[in-house]
Design a protein around this motif. Structure first.
Motif, PDB file in Angstrom:
ATOM      1  N   HIS A   5       0.828  -1.197   0.000  1.00  0.00           N
ATOM      2  CA  HIS A   5       0.000   0.000   0.000  1.00  0.00           C
ATOM      3  C   HIS A   5       0.867   1.254   0.000  1.00  0.00           C
ATOM      4  CE1 HIS A   5      -3.690  -2.269   1.795  1.00  0.00           C
ATOM      5  NE2 HIS A   5      -3.498  -2.508   0.495  1.00  0.00           N
ATOM      6  N   LEU A   6       1.995   1.208   0.720  1.00  0.00           N
ATOM      7  CA  LEU A   6       2.890   2.360   0.769  1.00  0.00           C
ATOM      8  C   LEU A   6       3.455   2.665  -0.615  1.00  0.00           C
ATOM      9  CD1 LEU A   6       4.464   4.507   2.315  1.00  0.00           C
ATOM     10  CD2 LEU A   6       6.217   2.771   2.790  1.00  0.00           C
ATOM     11  N   ILE A   7       3.876   1.610  -1.334  1.00  0.00           N
ATOM     12  CA  ILE A   7       4.419   1.807  -2.680  1.00  0.00           C
ATOM     13  C   ILE A   7       3.356   2.403  -3.604  1.00  0.00           C
ATOM     14  CG2 ILE A   7       5.333   0.633  -4.712  1.00  0.00           C
ATOM     15  CD1 ILE A   7       6.667  -1.356  -2.807  1.00  0.00           C
ATOM     16  N   GLY A   8       2.134   1.889  -3.495  1.00  0.00           N
ATOM     17  CA  GLY A   8       1.045   2.423  -4.309  1.00  0.00           C
ATOM     18  C   GLY A   8       0.749   3.870  -3.995  1.00  0.00           C
ATOM     19  N   PHE A   9       0.771   4.197  -2.702  1.00  0.00           N
ATOM     20  CA  PHE A   9       0.510   5.579  -2.304  1.00  0.00           C
ATOM     21  C   PHE A   9       1.595   6.503  -2.846  1.00  0.00           C
ATOM     22  CE2 PHE A   9       2.047   8.758   0.742  1.00  0.00           C
ATOM     23  CZ  PHE A   9       1.030   9.694   0.602  1.00  0.00           C
ATOM     24  N   LEU A  10       2.879   6.112  -2.657  1.00  0.00           N
ATOM     25  CA  LEU A  10       3.978   6.960  -3.121  1.00  0.00           C
ATOM     26  C   LEU A  10       3.912   7.152  -4.629  1.00  0.00           C
ATOM     27  CD1 LEU A  10       6.936   5.600  -0.936  1.00  0.00           C
ATOM     28  CD2 LEU A  10       5.683   7.747  -0.661  1.00  0.00           C
ATOM     29  N   LEU A  11       3.556   6.089  -5.347  1.00  0.00           N
ATOM     30  CA  LEU A  11       3.450   6.194  -6.809  1.00  0.00           C
ATOM     31  C   LEU A  11       2.332   7.157  -7.199  1.00  0.00           C
ATOM     32  CD1 LEU A  11       4.450   5.174  -9.545  1.00  0.00           C
ATOM     33  CD2 LEU A  11       2.787   3.318  -9.382  1.00  0.00           C
ATOM     34  N   ASN A  12       1.189   7.045  -6.516  1.00  0.00           N
ATOM     35  CA  ASN A  12       0.056   7.915  -6.835  1.00  0.00           C
ATOM     36  C   ASN A  12       0.349   9.379  -6.518  1.00  0.00           C
ATOM     37  OD1 ASN A  12      -1.695   5.959  -7.850  1.00  0.00           O
ATOM     38  ND2 ASN A  12      -2.406   5.392  -5.815  1.00  0.00           N
ATOM     39  N   GLY A  15       2.975  10.715  -8.979  1.00  0.00           N
ATOM     40  CA  GLY A  15       2.384  10.956 -10.295  1.00  0.00           C
ATOM     41  C   GLY A  15       1.503  12.189 -10.306  1.00  0.00           C
ATOM     42  N   ALA A  16       0.734  12.376  -9.232  1.00  0.00           N
ATOM     43  CA  ALA A  16      -0.135  13.556  -9.158  1.00  0.00           C
ATOM     44  C   ALA A  16       0.685  14.835  -9.069  1.00  0.00           C
ATOM     45  CB  ALA A  16      -1.060  13.431  -7.942  1.00  0.00           C
ATOM     46  N   ALA A  17       1.755  14.801  -8.263  1.00  0.00           N
ATOM     47  CA  ALA A  17       2.625  15.988  -8.149  1.00  0.00           C
ATOM     48  C   ALA A  17       3.309  16.289  -9.479  1.00  0.00           C
ATOM     49  CB  ALA A  17       3.656  15.773  -7.048  1.00  0.00           C
ATOM     50  N   ALA A  18       3.744  15.223 -10.182  1.00  0.00           N
ATOM     51  CA  ALA A  18       4.388  15.421 -11.488  1.00  0.00           C
ATOM     52  C   ALA A  18       3.409  16.043 -12.483  1.00  0.00           C
ATOM     53  CB  ALA A  18       4.910  14.083 -12.014  1.00  0.00           C
ATOM     54  N   LEU A  19       2.166  15.576 -12.468  1.00  0.00           N
ATOM     55  CA  LEU A  19       1.157  16.142 -13.368  1.00  0.00           C
ATOM     56  C   LEU A  19       0.882  17.604 -13.027  1.00  0.00           C
ATOM     57  CD1 LEU A  19      -0.902  15.784 -15.644  1.00  0.00           C
ATOM     58  CD2 LEU A  19      -2.552  14.977 -13.926  1.00  0.00           C
ATOM     59  N   ILE A 141      -6.038  23.460 -21.644  1.00  0.00           N
ATOM     60  CA  ILE A 141      -5.696  22.072 -21.328  1.00  0.00           C
ATOM     61  C   ILE A 141      -4.857  22.023 -20.048  1.00  0.00           C
ATOM     62  CG2 ILE A 141      -4.387  20.049 -22.083  1.00  0.00           C
ATOM     63  CD1 ILE A 141      -5.116  20.845 -24.977  1.00  0.00           C
ATOM     64  N   GLY A 142      -3.889  22.949 -19.930  1.00  0.00           N
ATOM     65  CA  GLY A 142      -3.068  22.997 -18.730  1.00  0.00           C
ATOM     66  C   GLY A 142      -3.887  23.258 -17.482  1.00  0.00           C
ATOM     67  N   LEU A 143      -4.849  24.198 -17.572  1.00  0.00           N
ATOM     68  CA  LEU A 143      -5.705  24.477 -16.412  1.00  0.00           C
ATOM     69  C   LEU A 143      -6.515  23.247 -16.017  1.00  0.00           C
ATOM     70  CD1 LEU A 143      -7.003  28.035 -17.377  1.00  0.00           C
ATOM     71  CD2 LEU A 143      -5.411  27.469 -15.535  1.00  0.00           C
ATOM     72  N   ALA A 144      -7.047  22.542 -17.032  1.00  0.00           N
ATOM     73  CA  ALA A 144      -7.821  21.329 -16.739  1.00  0.00           C
ATOM     74  C   ALA A 144      -6.951  20.291 -16.036  1.00  0.00           C
ATOM     75  CB  ALA A 144      -8.396  20.755 -18.034  1.00  0.00           C
ATOM     76  N   LEU A 145      -5.713  20.133 -16.507  1.00  0.00           N
ATOM     77  CA  LEU A 145      -4.816  19.145 -15.899  1.00  0.00           C
ATOM     78  C   LEU A 145      -4.411  19.537 -14.480  1.00  0.00           C
ATOM     79  CD1 LEU A 145      -2.540  18.193 -18.936  1.00  0.00           C
ATOM     80  CD2 LEU A 145      -4.504  16.949 -17.996  1.00  0.00           C
ATOM     81  N   ILE A 146      -4.352  20.844 -14.199  1.00  0.00           N
ATOM     82  CA  ILE A 146      -4.091  21.275 -12.815  1.00  0.00           C
ATOM     83  C   ILE A 146      -5.208  20.785 -11.903  1.00  0.00           C
ATOM     84  CG2 ILE A 146      -4.024  23.288 -11.287  1.00  0.00           C
ATOM     85  CD1 ILE A 146      -2.519  24.772 -13.490  1.00  0.00           C
ATOM     86  N   PHE A 147      -6.465  20.970 -12.335  1.00  0.00           N
ATOM     87  CA  PHE A 147      -7.601  20.506 -11.529  1.00  0.00           C
ATOM     88  C   PHE A 147      -7.588  18.984 -11.393  1.00  0.00           C
ATOM     89  CE2 PHE A 147      -9.613  24.566 -13.184  1.00  0.00           C
ATOM     90  CZ  PHE A 147      -9.479  25.233 -11.985  1.00  0.00           C
ATOM     91  N   VAL A 148      -7.233  18.275 -12.477  1.00  0.00           N
ATOM     92  CA  VAL A 148      -7.148  16.809 -12.419  1.00  0.00           C
ATOM     93  C   VAL A 148      -6.085  16.384 -11.411  1.00  0.00           C
ATOM     94  CG1 VAL A 148      -6.492  14.745 -13.717  1.00  0.00           C
ATOM     95  CG2 VAL A 148      -7.992  16.433 -14.772  1.00  0.00           C
ATOM     96  N   SER A 149      -4.914  17.039 -11.449  1.00  0.00           N
ATOM     97  CA  SER A 149      -3.828  16.658 -10.541  1.00  0.00           C
ATOM     98  C   SER A 149      -4.214  16.899  -9.081  1.00  0.00           C
ATOM     99  CB  SER A 149      -2.555  17.434 -10.887  1.00  0.00           C
ATOM    100  OG  SER A 149      -2.727  18.819 -10.655  1.00  0.00           O
ATOM    101  N   LEU A 150      -4.924  17.995  -8.815  1.00  0.00           N
ATOM    102  CA  LEU A 150      -5.351  18.268  -7.438  1.00  0.00           C
ATOM    103  C   LEU A 150      -6.357  17.221  -6.963  1.00  0.00           C
ATOM    104  CD1 LEU A 150      -5.708  22.164  -7.553  1.00  0.00           C
ATOM    105  CD2 LEU A 150      -3.853  20.816  -6.564  1.00  0.00           C
ATOM    106  N   ASP A 151      -7.265  16.793  -7.852  1.00  0.00           N
ATOM    107  CA  ASP A 151      -8.187  15.715  -7.489  1.00  0.00           C
ATOM    108  C   ASP A 151      -7.433  14.413  -7.229  1.00  0.00           C
ATOM    109  OD1 ASP A 151     -10.400  17.313  -7.598  1.00  0.00           O
ATOM    110  OD2 ASP A 151     -10.985  16.752  -9.637  1.00  0.00           O
ATOM    111  N   MET A 152      -6.386  14.155  -8.027  1.00  0.00           N
ATOM    112  CA  MET A 152      -5.571  12.950  -7.818  1.00  0.00           C
ATOM    113  C   MET A 152      -4.877  13.002  -6.457  1.00  0.00           C
ATOM    114  SD  MET A 152      -3.838  12.411 -11.582  1.00  0.00           S
ATOM    115  CE  MET A 152      -2.740  11.124 -10.977  1.00  0.00           C
ATOM    116  N   ALA A 155      -7.447  12.237  -3.797  1.00  0.00           N
ATOM    117  CA  ALA A 155      -7.789  10.810  -3.775  1.00  0.00           C
ATOM    118  C   ALA A 155      -6.659   9.978  -3.181  1.00  0.00           C
ATOM    119  CB  ALA A 155      -8.104  10.337  -5.197  1.00  0.00           C
ATOM    120  N   ALA A 156      -5.401  10.333  -3.521  1.00  0.00           N
ATOM    121  CA  ALA A 156      -4.264   9.551  -3.043  1.00  0.00           C
ATOM    122  C   ALA A 156      -4.034   9.735  -1.548  1.00  0.00           C
ATOM    123  CB  ALA A 156      -3.001   9.945  -3.816  1.00  0.00           C
ATOM    124  N   THR A 157      -4.304  10.942  -1.053  1.00  0.00           N
ATOM    125  CA  THR A 157      -4.014  11.230   0.358  1.00  0.00           C
ATOM    126  C   THR A 157      -5.178  10.899   1.277  1.00  0.00           C
ATOM    127  OG1 THR A 157      -4.703  13.528   0.004  1.00  0.00           O
ATOM    128  CG2 THR A 157      -2.342  13.030  -0.181  1.00  0.00           C
TER     129      THR A 157
END
Length: 551
Positions: A5-12, A15-19, A141-152, A155-157
């Motif tokens: 679960h820790l590995i999955g959390f760190l990956l998520n 990935g969200a921070a990178a996005l 598109i960039g603004l939309a991806l910012i909102f997607v990354s924040l939702d990610m 969800a991850a946290t």
């Protein structure tokens, strides 16, 4: 939280921070490619008073989503004499507020934002033939991806709220605000975006994972980290151009440290900034930058003068080393490496011409014989470099080249000739025109001078883009460079019409400087055309170029 679960959390979360980082950069790239010239003009015209300068900086930071980008632009203006260091510091203080305002806007959560922004953005980017509209699509598109990354991130946290180990670490940060401050500064530096860092911290505190005091310290640290980014990016700039960046670093960094101490001593102060922890954290970021701007704006002149007194030019005294040529004779036997050496020499030529262009424009207002001699000396050096490049390429050709290397050699020779023509346009046309104005004691009309300055800024921006293309060989930027050639041609024609209209109105200044005005516009257009030649070989290789134009 067990290991899988820790590995999955760190990956998520990674990935969200990178996005998030990528999405913020995507928005900034769209603004820079589509509207950089308008922003440069906007900032240039903000020198009349400090409030206007701060407002211009605020607006530019909102569009660019980066106070660092505004700092680099303002530094360039100071370096070429277009802005004073005090005005540039006012712009930067406004940009800090604008960057904080962006963070506020990007935390607005509406379910329909993401699909709407993606639909409009993708449609404009794929369907529009107008480059500016394509960049608007990129921004959406960039603004939309910012909102997607924040939702990610949310969800991850989410599961972390129930994890005792995570909560223990976060509670420790709530007690050790110095560590939290350092982490915030380091993260903003690593991702090169205080906006992305602040959004991440506010999202974590909104999830109940990060204590409010820790989030506050990390956000204040991100302000210091964001100011350090601009400082490092302008280290190679002239000392005068760095005064405002250092001033902003001292104000923003010192203010962040003081604010962190206040929060450590009186954490109850955060309760005045909102009802819930996330709102307190994001409001702290905005309030902090507003307070710094309000307190510092009346004293920007004194601040920059004090910094100028403290900062000294660290150039070695009495040491005058000539720049070594990149044309290595030992590489002649290896044609591919030899062509690389020629390309490096051309980049040096381009950078010298960029400095000449920056130096010549102020001479239209105030003649300086030493600056004029320096420009003439640079032209002589470029003439010598151009000849040496041609001879070097001829020697490489004697080794026998295949079709690809032969074509590259001809492209480099063509670029060298174009750069030599650009140097001529500055030293033998523009410099002579400035000297004529000085001798005749005439000046442009206010509107005419404004048009010359704006057009010179547009051309300088394309020159700098061409230098980037020479280094990275990026087809997308090469296409942007070549497309800018037609834009410059249209702008030059429009400015010529405006000048003729002023002549018909009988403006004395326009009549006295008519030929100088028109020849200056033509010289600037020639410089732009010369540098646009850098993009043609790249586009021909990528298939983006027909016989005479872009596809």
């Amino acid at each position: 939280m067990n290991e899988p679960h820790l590995i999955g959390f760190l990956l998520n979360i990674a990935g969200a921070a990178a996005l998030l980082i990528w999405a913020v950069r995507l928005v900034r790239t769209g603004v820079e490619r589509g509207f950089a010239n308008q922003l440069r003009t906007w900032l240039r015209h903000s020198a009349s008073n400090r409030l206007l300068a701060a407002g211009s900086g605020l607006g530019a930071a909102v569009f660019l989503q980066s106070s660092t980008a505004v700092a680099v632009l303002a530094s360039n203006f100071v370096a070429k004499g277009g802005l004073s260091a005090a005005t540039a510091l006012a712009i930067l203080l406004g940009a800090d507020v604008g960057s904080a305002l962006v963070s506020q806007l990007l935390l607005v959560r509406q379910s329909f934002f993401i699909p709407l922004l993606l639909l409009l953005g993708v449609s404009l980017f794929l369907r529009s033939s107008n480059d500016s509209l394509r960049q608007v699509g990129r921004i959406l598109i960039g603004l939309a991806l910012i909102f997607v990354s924040l939702d990610m991130i949310r969800a991850a946290t989410g599961p972390m709220v129930e994890n005792p180990g995570t909560l223990m670490v976060m509670e420790y940060l709530g007690r050790d605000l110095l560590t939290a401050f350092v982490i915030g500064a380091a993260f903003a530096w690593i991702v090169h975006s205080s906006v992305a860092a602040v959004l991440l911290f506010v999202t974590l505190v909104g999830q109940g994972i990060l204590p409010t005091t820790a989030a506050a310290a990390m956000i204040l640290g991100a302000n210091l980290g964001g100011a350090c980014i601009a400082y490092v990016l302008t280290l190679s700039a002239p000392a005068a151009a760095r005064h405002m960046v250092v001033g902003n670093l001292v104000l923003r960094g010192g203010g962040a440290l003081i604010a962190s101490v206040l929060i450590a001593v009186q954490p109850a102060l955060l309760s005045y900034l909102g009802a819930d922890p996330a709102r307190q954290a994001i409001n702290l970021h905005l309030a902090f930058n507003i307070v710094i701007a309000v307190l510092a704006l009346p004293f920007v002149g004194s601040i920059t003068r004090m910094i100028a007194a403290v900062m000294t030019d660290k150039s070695p005294v009495g040491l005058n080393l000539e720049a070594a040529s990149a044309l290595d004779p030992a590489a002649l036997s290896r044609p591919s490496r030899g062509l690389d050496c020629a390309a490096r020499e051309l980049l040096d030529m381009g950078q010298r011409i960029e400095k000449m262009l920056i130096a010549v424009e102020p001479l239209y207002d105030n003649w300086n014989s030493l600056e004029a001699q320096a420009i003439e000396e640079q032209d002589r050096i470029i003439k010598k470099m151009h000849l040496e490049v041609k001879l070097y390429l001829a020697k490489i050709a004697q080794q026998g080249l295949n079709e690809e290397l032969s074509r590259r050699s001809m492209d480099l020779a063509s670029i060298s000739t174009s750069l030599d023509a650009a140097s001529d346009a500055i030293s033998r046309v523009m410099l002579e025109l400035t000297q004529r104005m000085h001798a005749q004691g005439v000046s442009f009309s206010p509107k005419g001078r404004e048009e010359i300055g704006d057009f010179a800024d547009r051309v300088l921006g394309n020159v700098q883009l061409a230098l980037n293309v020479m280094m990275n060989q990026n087809p997308a930027e090469a296409r942007e460079l070549v497309a800018a050639k037609e834009k410059v041609r249209r702008v030059e024609q429009k400015l010529q019409r405006h000048h003729l209209e002023r002549l018909r109105e009988g403006l004395v200044e326009s009549i006295e400087t008519s030929n100088i005005h028109q020849e200056t516009l033509r010289a600037l257009k020639q410089i732009n055309t010369s540098f646009s030649m850098v993009g043609y070989p790249i586009l021909a290789k990528s298939g983006d170029l027909l016989k005479s134009r872009l596809t």
